[in-house]
Structure formats: C-alpha cells, structure tokens
Design an enzyme around this catalytic site. Structure first.
Site, short mmCIF file in Angstrom:
data_model
loop_
_atom_site.label_atom_id
_atom_site.label_comp_id
_atom_site.label_asym_id
_atom_site.label_seq_id
_atom_site.Cartn_x
_atom_site.Cartn_y
_atom_site.Cartn_z
N ARG A 268 18.34 29.16 -0.34
CA ARG A 268 17.35 28.84 -1.97
C ARG A 268 18.46 29.46 -2.76
NH1 ARG A 268 11.94 30.77 -2.08
NH2 ARG A 268 11.96 29.59 -3.92
N ASN B 116 8.07 30.72 -11.40
CA ASN B 116 9.24 30.67 -10.81
C ASN B 116 10.23 31.78 -10.48
OD1 ASN B 116 8.78 27.89 -10.84
ND2 ASN B 116 10.17 27.28 -12.51
N HIS C 181 6.02 35.97 -10.45
CA HIS C 181 6.38 35.93 -8.97
C HIS C 181 7.70 36.80 -8.58
CE1 HIS C 181 3.17 32.53 -8.30
NE2 HIS C 181 2.63 33.70 -8.60
N CYS D 95 14.02 47.56 -1.40
CA CYS D 95 14.07 48.24 -0.26
C CYS D 95 12.62 48.78 0.42
CB CYS D 95 14.63 49.69 -0.46
SG CYS D 95 14.77 50.84 0.98
N CYS E 210 20.08 53.38 2.41
CA CYS E 210 19.42 54.32 3.39
C CYS E 210 19.13 53.36 4.82
CB CYS E 210 17.96 54.57 2.77
SG CYS E 210 16.84 53.29 2.93
N ASN F 155 3.87 16.65 -16.61
CA ASN F 155 3.95 16.64 -15.00
C ASN F 155 3.81 15.16 -14.65
OD1 ASN F 155 3.52 16.83 -12.31
ND2 ASN F 155 2.61 18.97 -12.36
P1 NAD Z 1 4.55 23.40 -6.51
O1 NAD Z 1 5.72 23.16 -5.84
O2 NAD Z 1 3.26 23.55 -6.01
O3 NAD Z 1 4.41 22.03 -7.54
C1 NAD Z 1 5.41 21.39 -8.42
C2 NAD Z 1 4.79 20.80 -9.46
O4 NAD Z 1 5.98 20.32 -10.24
C3 NAD Z 1 4.04 19.54 -9.04
O5 NAD Z 1 2.77 19.32 -9.42
C4 NAD Z 1 4.96 18.36 -9.27
O6 NAD Z 1 4.40 17.10 -9.48
C5 NAD Z 1 5.57 18.80 -10.51
N1 NAD Z 1 6.99 18.21 -10.74
C6 NAD Z 1 8.07 17.77 -9.72
N2 NAD Z 1 8.94 17.19 -10.61
C7 NAD Z 1 8.91 17.70 -11.97
C8 NAD Z 1 9.43 17.23 -13.06
N3 NAD Z 1 10.85 16.78 -13.02
N4 NAD Z 1 8.92 17.75 -14.14
C9 NAD Z 1 7.69 18.22 -14.44
N5 NAD Z 1 6.86 18.31 -13.28
C10 NAD Z 1 7.42 18.10 -11.98
O7 NAD Z 1 4.98 24.48 -7.71
P2 NAD Z 1 4.04 25.45 -8.41
O8 NAD Z 1 3.07 25.09 -8.95
O9 NAD Z 1 5.12 26.40 -8.95
O10 NAD Z 1 3.80 26.59 -7.12
C11 NAD Z 1 4.66 26.96 -6.21
C12 NAD Z 1 4.94 28.43 -6.02
O11 NAD Z 1 6.34 28.51 -5.30
C13 NAD Z 1 5.22 29.00 -7.33
O12 NAD Z 1 5.10 30.36 -7.14
C14 NAD Z 1 6.61 28.70 -7.65
O13 NAD Z 1 7.20 29.59 -8.61
C15 NAD Z 1 7.47 29.15 -6.30
N6 NAD Z 1 8.55 28.00 -6.37
C16 NAD Z 1 9.51 28.48 -7.09
C17 NAD Z 1 10.38 27.58 -7.17
C18 NAD Z 1 11.61 27.88 -8.51
O14 NAD Z 1 11.79 29.24 -8.58
N7 NAD Z 1 12.50 26.84 -8.79
C19 NAD Z 1 10.87 26.53 -6.42
C20 NAD Z 1 9.73 26.34 -5.57
C21 NAD Z 1 8.65 27.14 -5.51
#
Ligand code: NAD
Length: 241
Positions: A71, A99, A116, A124, A146, A206
């Site tokens: 990732r 994110n 998050h 560590c 360490c 969304n």
């Molecule tokens: P989720 O994966 O549960 O949901 C993602 C949402 O984004 C969905 O509702 C989907 O319909 C929508 N989506 C998809 N493509 C889109 C677009 N182009 N424009 C707008 N919306 C779009 O994600 P979440 O609700 O953030 O929860 C998951 C957890 O995992 C969180 O903590 C998240 O931060 C983490 N996560 C982070 C990343 C990252 O940092 N990029 C990636 C994956 C998961």
C-alpha cells in the site's frame, strides 16, 4: 435541478464561513488508491479487516508489513487528484480525514486532522516513539534501533483514535456552517458518527448511496474529482475568498 446545482444554490444563498471537509478512502480513489470496500479492496484474498488489527500483527507481523509495504508503494507513486487540490484552495477550511495516505497534505491542504494516523509514520512497539519513513524498507518487518518491531502509525480496527483528534474534529464539525462529506461509506466508527454533529448544511459527494447519504442535506451522486471543484468554486465565490 440536479443535486449538484441545488447544493451550489444553497452555498450561494447561505455564504458559509466555517467549512469543514470530512473525507474517506473515496477521495483518493481517483488517485489510484483502492478503497477497502470497493474493487481492488482485497490483497491476496485478505480483507482489510483481516490484516488491519492488533491481533493480525501479533500473529504475523511479516504478512501485515508486506500488505502495508504494498500500500505504501501505491501511495508513494500516486498523485493528489482534482478533489484534494480543490479542497486545498479553501483558505480557512479544516480537513478531517479518515485516510492515512497523506494526499491532502501533498495536495496543498494545511489544516488537517488525521483521525486514523499516517501510513508513512512508524511506531516502536516497545518505546512508543514515532518516526517518519517515506521510502521503501530494505527488509521486513522494519525494526527500531532498540531492536523491537516498528508497527505502522495508523489506527487499526478496534483501536482508540489518537489522543484529542476525535474531540478536535467534533468541535470543528459542531461549529461548521458547511460540511462536505467526500468518499466515505460511513460505516467505520467512531469517525462516521461525527457527521451527525453538524448543525449546518451538509453535502455528500459519493457515486454510491452510503450510510450517511440520508442524513446529509444534499447527496451528490458523482465522483470526488468531478463534484468537489465546482462546490469549492461556489464557496469561494459566495464568500469572496
Ligand atoms: P470505504 O472503503 O469504507 O468506503 C469508500 C467510499 O468511497 C464508498 O462509499 C465508495 O462508494 C466511495 N467512493 C468510491 N470511489 C469514489 C470516488 N471516486 N469519489 C467519491 N467517493 C467514492 O472507506 P472509508 O469510509 O474511508 O472507511 C475505510 C477505512 O479504511 C477508513 O479508515 C479509511 O481511511 C481507511 N482507508 C484509507 C485509504 C487511504 O488512505 N487512501 C484507503 C482505503 C481505506
């Protein structure tokens, strides 16, 4: 009138001064970073819920680090998209993000609450000290000087959020007169419950209906990179910023 046109009209009418932007994985989807629940959310047939936990790390830190290293590579090679860049044009907005990818900061936003954590931070497991690390590791799992293991500096399922982050985000959202909710399924708690605190106008972006769609004032069925720039233009125009 379309949902986008109605939301733009509401912005012109209400001239929001205190704007908070609440984002999830969907805001980074158009940068090529898979969401957890959409296409590409699986890695070697593991679900995120099977890897992003303290139990998974205790059982097999090498496997969990392999997933994070994959990732981290994707995110390193990705660029902020039009949604990240549009949000950064709002001079006084607070960005509350779930994110861990750091793309809001790379897109130019400065006032960011990372609920998050961040995937380019290490912690560590013995000392609790934190270190930034952007580049790929020579070997996995990475270790502290360490000798103890480093873990990713992110919040795993079942863990507490960083001290004060939820409280600061709640305060900002309570005081907001406009909340943009971009790209979140609204199922990860406690972050998702923040949206209900907003007493002002809330606008969701969304392409799919989410758990938050019905509680937002407007739900725009479009992608983040499509709908965020025109909304930001409307906010800047309404407030002459
Ligand atoms: P989720 O994966 O549960 O949901 C993602 C949402 O984004 C969905 O509702 C989907 O319909 C929508 N989506 C998809 N493509 C889109 C677009 N182009 N424009 C707008 N919306 C779009 O994600 P979440 O609700 O953030 O929860 C998951 C957890 O995992 C969180 O903590 C998240 O931060 C983490 N996560 C982070 C990343 C990252 O940092 N990029 C990636 C994956 C998961």
């Amino acid at each position: 009138m379309s949902d986008l046109a109605e939301a733009i009209e509401a912005i012109s009418r209400t001239k929001p001064q205190r704007v908070v932007v609440f984002t999830g994985a969907g805001v980074s989807a158009e940068s090529g970073i898979p969401t957890f629940r959409g296409a590409g959310g699986l890695w070697r047939n593991y679900r995120a819920e099977d890897l992003a936990t303290p139990e998974a790390f205790a059982r097999d830190p090498f496997l969990v680090w392999q997933w994070y290293e994959w990732r981290r590579g994707l995110i390193r090679d990705a660029q902020p998209n039009a949604a990240h860049r549009a949000v950064a044009r709002l001079p006084n907005a607070v960005v509350v993000t779930q994110n861990v990818d750091g793309l809001h900061a790379r897109g130019g936003a400065t006032n960011i609450i990372e609920l998050h954590g961040n995937i380019f931070r290490l912690r560590c497991v013995r000392e609790g000290t934190e270190h930034d690390a952007f580049d790929a590791f020579e070997s996995l799992p990475p270790r502290c000087k360490c000798g103890a293991l480093f873990r990713p500096g992110v919040v795993w399922f079942g863990e507490m959020l960083p001290a004060g982050a939820l409280e600061r985000a709640a305060e900002e959202i309570r005081n907001a007169d406009l909340l943009l909710v971009i790209g979140t399924s609204g199922v990860v708690q406690p972050a998702a419950s923040l949206v209900a605190l907003c007493g002002g106008t809330s606008i969701e972006i969304n392409p799919q209906t989410s758990a938050l769609s019905s509680s937002c004032t407007y739900a725009i069925a479009a992608s983040a990179a499509e709908a965020t720039p025109p909304l930001v233009d409307a906010i800047l125009e309404a407030t002459n910023a």
